[in-house]
Design a protein around this motif. Structure first.
Motif, mmCIF file in Angstrom:
data_model
loop_
_atom_site.group_PDB
_atom_site.id
_atom_site.type_symbol
_atom_site.label_atom_id
_atom_site.label_comp_id
_atom_site.label_asym_id
_atom_site.label_seq_id
_atom_site.Cartn_x
_atom_site.Cartn_y
_atom_site.Cartn_z
ATOM 1 N N SER A 1 22.152 32.917 41.025
ATOM 2 C CA SER A 1 22.827 33.942 41.822
ATOM 3 C C SER A 1 24.331 33.765 41.690
ATOM 4 O O SER A 1 24.824 32.657 41.446
ATOM 5 N N LEU A 2 25.058 34.843 41.855
ATOM 6 C CA LEU A 2 26.515 34.782 41.772
ATOM 7 C C LEU A 2 27.075 33.842 42.830
ATOM 8 O O LEU A 2 27.918 32.988 42.535
ATOM 9 N N ASP A 3 26.605 33.995 44.064
ATOM 10 C CA ASP A 3 27.132 33.157 45.148
ATOM 11 C C ASP A 3 26.891 31.679 44.872
ATOM 12 O O ASP A 3 27.786 30.846 45.065
ATOM 13 N N ALA B 1 25.815 37.944 36.308
ATOM 14 C CA ALA B 1 25.731 38.687 37.574
ATOM 15 C C ALA B 1 25.924 40.177 37.331
ATOM 16 O O ALA B 1 25.285 41.013 37.987
ATOM 17 N N GLU C 1 24.468 42.591 40.192
ATOM 18 C CA GLU C 1 25.141 42.065 41.384
ATOM 19 C C GLU C 1 26.600 42.491 41.452
ATOM 20 O O GLU C 1 27.192 42.512 42.541
ATOM 21 N N LEU C 2 27.185 42.817 40.310
ATOM 22 C CA LEU C 2 28.605 43.175 40.242
ATOM 23 C C LEU C 2 28.781 44.451 39.442
ATOM 24 O O LEU C 2 27.957 44.770 38.581
ATOM 25 N N PRO C 3 29.884 45.164 39.683
ATOM 26 C CA PRO C 3 30.120 46.414 38.935
ATOM 27 C C PRO C 3 30.349 46.157 37.450
ATOM 28 O O PRO C 3 30.875 45.097 37.064
ATOM 29 N N THR D 1 33.606 44.279 35.318
ATOM 30 C CA THR D 1 34.219 43.170 36.057
ATOM 31 C C THR D 1 34.786 42.155 35.072
ATOM 32 O O THR D 1 34.115 41.751 34.122
ATOM 33 N N ALA E 1 33.580 36.059 45.427
ATOM 34 C CA ALA E 1 32.362 36.847 45.262
ATOM 35 C C ALA E 1 32.479 38.192 45.981
ATOM 36 O O ALA E 1 32.105 39.243 45.444
ATOM 37 N N ALA E 2 33.017 38.175 47.211
ATOM 38 C CA ALA E 2 33.163 39.422 47.977
ATOM 39 C C ALA E 2 34.129 40.377 47.279
ATOM 40 O O ALA E 2 33.871 41.586 47.190
ATOM 41 N N ARG F 1 32.401 41.891 44.237
ATOM 42 C CA ARG F 1 31.438 42.934 44.600
ATOM 43 C C ARG F 1 32.144 44.234 44.999
ATOM 44 O O ARG F 1 31.627 45.327 44.787
ATOM 45 N N ALA F 2 33.341 44.096 45.587
ATOM 46 C CA ALA F 2 34.099 45.267 46.016
ATOM 47 C C ALA F 2 34.822 45.953 44.853
ATOM 48 O O ALA F 2 35.458 46.988 45.040
#
Length: 199
Positions: A80-82, A140, A145-147, A150, A187-188, A191-192
């Motif tokens: 997982s990314l986190d 990820a 999990e991510l755009p 990235t 990570a936040a 994701r944004a």
């Protein structure tokens, strides 16, 4: 005629002893106090060996950084990314808070501000580490999990930057809580879409 000497055996032992001695001296005294003769004495090898192989203090520091990159633990893969970013942050945290490694990194970074060869070696060290950990961000993206788009390298840099700030600027503890916060923030932000390439 055959030789019982394993290729690179003695050479590798000498290099290891000299680089350990150089790291100790650098951590204790900084670049200004690093002396090839003193390193040779600490490593219990001949001065001529050290001068012949490394030539200058900056040559020795460059090889020390190369060795540190070679000896670094491989990237964790938690799935997982986190988890991956937290593993990266905790690796950086352990390194920077280590009684020997922390002062060593401070000394090398200080030296890199005024010595181009040390700076090039330091940049190479970080480029190697960032490229290795960037793959977890790329995975990820593939997992959704991510755009798309990235910038994986920027995400990894964002994880370690707050920890280096604590080491070099604020003097705040480089602790596990700070590492976990840095990983969660990176990570936040990822994701944004903060790290999506715009060009």
């Amino acid at each position: 005629m055959t030789s019982n000497t394993r290729p690179g055996g003695r050479t590798a032992r000498v290099r290891g002893a000299v680089l350990r001695a150089a790291g100790d001296a650098l951590a204790e005294h900084g670049l200004a106090g690093l002396d090839l003769a003193d390193v040779a004495r600490r490593a219990e090898v001949g001065k001529t060996t050290v001068y012949r192989r490394w030539g200058t203090v900056t040559g020795l520091v460059a090889d020390l950084l190369l060795d540190m990159a070679e000896q670094s633990l491989p990237r964790s893969d938690t799935g997982s990314l986190d988890g991956d970013l937290r593993a990266n942050a905790r690796l950086v945290q352990r390194t920077l808070s280590d009684p020997r490694q922390g002062p060593l990194f401070k000394a090398v970074i200080a030296a890199a501000t005024s010595d181009p060869r040390t700076a090039a070696a330091l940049h190479g060290f970080y480029d190697t580490r960032i490229r290795e950990w960037a793959s977890c961000v790329e995975l990820a993206v593939r997992r959704g999990e991510l755009p798309e788009g990235t910038d994986a390298h920027e995400v990894v840099r964002a994880v370690s930057a707050p920890l280096y700030y604590r080491l070099l600027a604020s003097g705040d503890p480089v602790d596990v809580a700070a590492a976990d916060r840095a990983a969660a923030a990176a990570a936040a932000a990822a994701r944004a879409g903060i790290f999506v390439r715009t060009a």
